[in-house]
Enzyme design. Structure first.
Site, PDB file in Angstrom:
ATOM      1  CE  LYS A 111       1.640  11.674  37.451  1.00  0.00           C
ATOM      2  NZ  LYS A 111       1.161  10.459  36.781  1.00  0.00           N
TER       3      LYS A 111
ATOM      4  CB  SER B 131      -2.635   2.571  39.901  1.00  0.00           C
ATOM      5  OG  SER B 131      -2.460   3.142  38.762  1.00  0.00           O
TER       6      SER B 131
ATOM      7  CG  HIS C 238       7.030  10.780  35.139  1.00  0.00           C
ATOM      8  ND1 HIS C 238       6.238  10.761  34.761  1.00  0.00           N
ATOM      9  CD2 HIS C 238       6.400  10.246  36.344  1.00  0.00           C
ATOM     10  CE1 HIS C 238       4.460  10.131  34.163  1.00  0.00           C
ATOM     11  NE2 HIS C 238       5.496   9.846  36.121  1.00  0.00           N
TER      12      HIS C 238
ATOM     13  N   GLY D 202       0.878   9.141  42.467  1.00  0.00           N
ATOM     14  CA  GLY D 202       0.866  10.041  41.717  1.00  0.00           C
ATOM     15  C   GLY D 202      -0.592  10.227  42.006  1.00  0.00           C
TER      16      GLY D 202
ATOM     17  CG  ASN E 210       4.857  13.051  39.814  1.00  0.00           C
ATOM     18  OD1 ASN E 210       4.769  14.601  40.194  1.00  0.00           O
ATOM     19  ND2 ASN E 210       4.921  12.364  39.141  1.00  0.00           N
TER      20      ASN E 210
ATOM     21  CD  GLU F  95       5.944   5.838  37.110  1.00  0.00           C
ATOM     22  OE1 GLU F  95       4.468   6.112  38.335  1.00  0.00           O
ATOM     23  OE2 GLU F  95       5.916   6.772  36.513  1.00  0.00           O
TER      24      GLU F  95
HETATM   25  P1  PGA Z   1      -0.254   7.247  39.663  1.00  0.00           P
HETATM   26  O1  PGA Z   1       1.294   7.877  38.736  1.00  0.00           O
HETATM   27  O2  PGA Z   1      -0.073   7.330  41.329  1.00  0.00           O
HETATM   28  O3  PGA Z   1      -1.361   8.265  39.203  1.00  0.00           O
HETATM   29  O4  PGA Z   1      -0.270   5.919  38.808  1.00  0.00           O
HETATM   30  C1  PGA Z   1       1.893   7.559  38.944  1.00  0.00           C
HETATM   31  C2  PGA Z   1       3.023   8.196  38.575  1.00  0.00           C
HETATM   32  O5  PGA Z   1       2.658   8.908  37.439  1.00  0.00           O
HETATM   33  O6  PGA Z   1       4.460   8.972  39.013  1.00  0.00           O
END
Ligand code: PGA
Length: 263
Positions: free
Chosen positions: A14, A222, A101, A243, A12, A173
């Site tokens: 983003k 994370s 999400h 992410g 992802n 999540e």
């Molecule tokens: P992150 O994001 O790996 O930076 O925690 C994951 C997500 O929000 O899909």
């Protein structure tokens, strides 16, 4: 293909990669990761910003590499300024779409009902939804995690048929674990497995054992090359939603390797 029970590792990205250099660099580095890893046990799903979608599709190929987006609209076409139809995502080579999400909920007021409408239309267009559920830290601390996750699942799945629910991928999540500054505070394998069992229990109660058995449940929050073994693999998760670590191809590669090398 994507309905077989393989692990899915979802990038992802983003709202990142905002210069040509960043895009080119990622594509170049990811090609090296691909050379090192034949995908046997995993599917990799890359979800860039919409405007970069075709670029990714055209530049990356390989068995078990799929493409997805981070959202879509709940109508197929029409006067919806600024929205993206699941039909065009499919037409341009998309297979998956991340839906529900927590950042869509936090910044854009998405409700579980909207997520439900999006799931319905996305599936009609032939996309596989990756449905995100998870609690905030207040909800966890006040002992409401189960209630929150059950109501997210209940409202987001609505009247989606059993046959369609079988195709949905679920992502647990926890909101507070996204891009966490304090990685030590992440849940341990047992706690994450507990969340997986909760999701399975909901599916079992609503759609029966066979559907619950087949459901793919992945973890997000994370995940990186160091913690993937504990928080995903040891927790019995069938993949990860990644992410921050997905922005670094080599780090993302370590996550793929961990799943591929797990016996
Ligand atoms: P992150 O994001 O790996 O930076 O925690 C994951 C997500 O929000 O899909």
């Amino acid at each position: 293909m994507q309905n077989k029970k393989k692990n899915i590792i979802v990038a992802n990205f983003k709202m990142n990669f905002n210069t040509q250099f960043e895009v080119e660099n990622w594509l170049k580095e990811f090609a090296k990761v691909q050379e090192r890893n034949r995908l046997i046990k995993t599917e990799v799903v890359l979800c860039p910003q919409f405007v970069l979608f075709e670029r990714f599709v055209k530049n990356i190929s390989g068995k078990d590499i799929f493409f997805g987006t981070q959202d879509c609209f709940w109508e197929q076409k029409g006067s919806y300024t600024g929205e993206i139809s699941p039909m065009i995502i499919k037409t341009l080579g998309g297979s998956y779409v991340i839906l529900g999400h927590s950042e869509r909920k936090k910044y854009f007021g998405e409700t579980n009902r909207m997520t439900y409408l999006k799931i319905k239309t996305a599936m009609k267009a032939g996309l596989t939804p990756i449905l995100c559920v998870g609690e905030s830290s207040e909800e966890r601390n006040s002992g409401n995690m189960k209630k929150v996750i059950f109501s997210q699942l209940d409202e987001s799945l609505g009247d989606i048929s059993k046959a369609n629910v079988e195709k949905v991928a679920f992502c647990y999540e926890p909101i507070w674990a996204i891009s966490a500054n304090t990685p030590d505070a992440l849940l341990d394998a047992n706690e994450i497995m507990g969340a997986k069992l909760l999701i399975k229990r909901f599916i079992n109660d609503r759609y029966g054992e066979a559907v619950a058995e087949k459901a793919r449940i992945i973890y997000g929050g994370s995940v990186d090359g160091k913690n993937v073994k504990e928080i995903c693999i040891d927790a019995g998760m069938e993949g990860a939603l990644v992410g921050s670590a997905s922005l670094k191809p080599q780090e993302f590669g370590k996550i793929i390797e961990a799943f591929e090398n797990n016996s």
